[in-house]
Scaffold this motif. Structure first.
Motif, mmCIF file in Angstrom:
data_model
loop_
_atom_site.group_PDB
_atom_site.id
_atom_site.type_symbol
_atom_site.label_atom_id
_atom_site.label_comp_id
_atom_site.label_asym_id
_atom_site.label_seq_id
_atom_site.Cartn_x
_atom_site.Cartn_y
_atom_site.Cartn_z
ATOM 1 N N LEU A 1 0.924 -1.150 0.027
ATOM 2 C CA LEU A 1 0.093 0.034 -0.093
ATOM 3 C C LEU A 1 0.807 1.442 -0.105
ATOM 4 O O LEU A 1 0.745 2.219 -0.691
ATOM 5 C CB LEU A 1 -1.001 -0.005 1.151
ATOM 6 C CG LEU A 1 -1.652 1.295 1.682
ATOM 7 C CD1 LEU A 1 -2.765 1.529 0.343
ATOM 8 C CD2 LEU A 1 -2.520 1.282 2.754
ATOM 9 N N SER A 2 1.648 1.161 0.659
ATOM 10 C CA SER A 2 2.737 2.383 0.682
ATOM 11 C C SER A 2 3.603 2.566 -0.224
ATOM 12 O O SER A 2 4.444 3.784 -0.728
ATOM 13 C CB SER A 2 3.590 2.095 2.151
ATOM 14 O OG SER A 2 4.662 1.040 1.538
ATOM 15 N N ASN A 3 3.772 1.586 -1.110
ATOM 16 C CA ASN A 3 4.444 1.622 -2.411
ATOM 17 C C ASN A 3 3.483 1.976 -3.721
ATOM 18 O O ASN A 3 3.699 1.908 -4.878
ATOM 19 C CB ASN A 3 4.855 0.288 -2.818
ATOM 20 C CG ASN A 3 6.331 0.235 -2.224
ATOM 21 O OD1 ASN A 3 7.415 0.608 -2.832
ATOM 22 N ND2 ASN A 3 6.372 -0.521 -0.932
ATOM 23 N N GLY A 4 2.190 2.607 -3.111
ATOM 24 C CA GLY A 4 1.153 3.225 -4.208
ATOM 25 C C GLY A 4 0.415 2.008 -4.881
ATOM 26 O O GLY A 4 -0.269 2.311 -6.091
ATOM 27 N N LYS A 5 0.383 0.607 -4.550
ATOM 28 C CA LYS A 5 -0.313 -0.310 -5.156
ATOM 29 C C LYS A 5 -1.787 -0.126 -4.704
ATOM 30 O O LYS A 5 -2.360 -0.122 -3.734
ATOM 31 C CB LYS A 5 0.298 -1.776 -4.874
ATOM 32 C CG LYS A 5 1.618 -1.934 -5.174
ATOM 33 C CD LYS A 5 1.972 -1.573 -6.734
ATOM 34 C CE LYS A 5 3.373 -1.908 -7.034
ATOM 35 N NZ LYS A 5 3.656 -1.914 -8.414
ATOM 36 N N THR A 6 -2.685 -0.616 -5.740
ATOM 37 C CA THR A 6 -4.389 -0.851 -5.441
ATOM 38 C C THR A 6 -4.458 -1.934 -4.823
ATOM 39 O O THR A 6 -3.790 -3.001 -4.545
ATOM 40 C CB THR A 6 -5.107 -0.676 -6.938
ATOM 41 O OG1 THR A 6 -4.716 -1.972 -7.464
ATOM 42 C CG2 THR A 6 -4.672 0.607 -7.492
ATOM 43 N N ASN A 7 -5.500 -2.206 -4.346
ATOM 44 C CA ASN A 7 -6.088 -3.500 -3.694
ATOM 45 C C ASN A 7 -5.996 -4.729 -4.527
ATOM 46 O O ASN A 7 -5.604 -5.710 -4.272
ATOM 47 C CB ASN A 7 -7.607 -3.444 -3.005
ATOM 48 C CG ASN A 7 -7.560 -2.486 -1.749
ATOM 49 O OD1 ASN A 7 -6.556 -1.668 -1.444
ATOM 50 N ND2 ASN A 7 -8.725 -2.799 -1.006
ATOM 51 N N LYS A 8 -6.363 -4.405 -5.745
ATOM 52 C CA LYS A 8 -6.298 -5.317 -6.941
ATOM 53 C C LYS A 8 -4.871 -5.921 -7.074
ATOM 54 O O LYS A 8 -4.697 -7.212 -7.215
ATOM 55 C CB LYS A 8 -7.082 -4.711 -7.996
ATOM 56 C CG LYS A 8 -7.218 -5.971 -9.213
ATOM 57 C CD LYS A 8 -8.027 -5.603 -10.294
ATOM 58 C CE LYS A 8 -8.040 -6.664 -11.357
ATOM 59 N NZ LYS A 8 -8.670 -5.920 -12.639
ATOM 60 N N GLU A 9 -4.013 -4.894 -7.052
ATOM 61 C CA GLU A 9 -2.615 -5.174 -7.330
ATOM 62 C C GLU A 9 -1.813 -5.751 -6.273
ATOM 63 O O GLU A 9 -1.384 -6.842 -6.572
ATOM 64 C CB GLU A 9 -1.831 -3.832 -7.568
ATOM 65 C CG GLU A 9 -2.053 -3.206 -9.099
ATOM 66 C CD GLU A 9 -1.423 -1.790 -9.123
ATOM 67 O OE1 GLU A 9 -1.161 -1.498 -10.356
ATOM 68 O OE2 GLU A 9 -1.445 -1.055 -8.027
ATOM 69 N N ILE A 10 -2.294 -5.456 -4.993
ATOM 70 C CA ILE A 10 -1.710 -6.140 -3.734
ATOM 71 C C ILE A 10 -2.388 -7.714 -3.706
ATOM 72 O O ILE A 10 -1.452 -8.601 -3.401
ATOM 73 C CB ILE A 10 -2.183 -5.681 -2.463
ATOM 74 C CG1 ILE A 10 -1.710 -3.980 -2.539
ATOM 75 C CG2 ILE A 10 -2.045 -6.290 -1.160
ATOM 76 C CD1 ILE A 10 -2.101 -3.145 -1.386
ATOM 77 N N ALA A 11 -3.587 -7.812 -4.194
ATOM 78 C CA ALA A 11 -3.919 -9.323 -4.030
ATOM 79 C C ALA A 11 -3.353 -10.011 -5.033
ATOM 80 O O ALA A 11 -3.068 -11.134 -4.670
ATOM 81 C CB ALA A 11 -5.489 -9.134 -4.377
#
Length: 297
Positions: free
Chosen positions: A247-257
């Protein structure tokens, strides 16, 4: 000029060599056998030792090995003197720690020249070692075949804290040193060497024209990952810290998933827990806290 310890079981040889050295203004100490030579060396610490290879009781080869095992004496160059000329004897002397080999009967000019060369080299090395000692670094030097020449006091202190240090040094560290010396591409890369309960980092420092090489050894420092840092600093679970890191690297929830191979709903649940633990209400504030935590050394 120099102090030379001459070790020979023949009084005639001792007298001859003493006369040669006295004419050159070189101070001479004499010993008739290996044990006596070691005792004298411990008390006076000569600049160089001339050692007869074939002697009763303790021969020259064993005497040299014992000298090199003594931390206070291992820097003193040893020149073997012998009537043996076969390559096996020569190698035996060099492997025992000798720096040179003179065949009897000695040539006076050759003897004096070799004494001056090796004594001078030893003084240069000693001066360099003293300078390195004062720098407080864990440095040590080995010859071309990986045998220890010297080590700074800091290195000895370092080794004293390693379990079964002597065995580890010879069975793990020295083989790693030899491996680096045989592969030039490894001389620019820090190598890891494990020991029971930990590990160290071994780095090549420099190499002299005669092949002697200097290395640095330090305890391995584990680099904490961003996720581990957030977990420790913010008291999060492993998965929560991973979600917050991305999240701190600017990723969206979808990208994190996708990165963590979990479902988007699972990401949301973890974020809810993160927000609650951090006392925040939105992604931006949580990311800001994470960024500040990651920036701390």
């Amino acid at each position: 000029m120099y102090t030379v310890l001459v070790v020979d079981d023949s009084p005639d040889s001792l007298s001859l060599i003493n006369d040669i050295l006295e004419k050159e203004g070189i101070s001479t100490l004499v010993a008739l056998e290996g044990g006596q030579a070691i005792t004298i060396a411990e008390q006076i610490k000569p600049d160089i030792i001339l050692l007869d290879a074939m002697m009763p009781k303790i021969d020259g080869f064993e005497t040299c090995v014992r000298l090199k095992q003594n931390r206070e004496l291992q820097h003193i160059p040893v020149i073997f003197m012998t009537g043996l000329t076969d390559s096996k004897s020569t190698l035996k002397g060099l492997n025992a720690g000798g720096v040179d080999y003179i065949v009897k009967p000695v040539n006076p000019d050759e003897l004096v020249a070799r004494i001056k060369i090796h004594a001078n080299n030893a003084q240069i090395t000693s001066s360099a070692q003293q300078a390195l000692d004062s720098m407080g670094q864990n440095l040590f030097a080995v010859n071309q075949v990986g045998e220890l020449l010297w080590a700074t006091p800091q290195t000895h202190d370092f080794l004293s804290n390693i379990p079964l240090a002597d065995d580890w040094f010879h069975e793990s560290l020295i083989p790693a040193v030899k491996h680096i010396l045989s592969h030039d591409e490894l001389k620019t890369v820090t190598q890891s060497v494990a020991y029971k309960g930990g590990g160290c980092e071994l780095a090549f420092v420099s190499q002299r024209e005669n092949g002697d090489s200097t290395f640095r050894v330090n305890h391995a420092v584990k680099v904490m990952s961003g996720e581990e840092k957030l977990k420790t600093t913010l008291n999060l679970t492993g998965r929560e810290s991973e979600v917050l890191y991305w999240l701190s690297n600017g990723k969206t929830n979808k990208e994190i998933a996708h990165i963590l191979d979990i479902g988007p709903r699972t990401v949301n649940k973890h974020l809810e827990q993160v927000f609650a633990k951090l006392g925040v209400e939105n992604r931006t504030t949580a990311a800001g806290i994470a960024i500040r935590a990651l920036a701390v050394n």
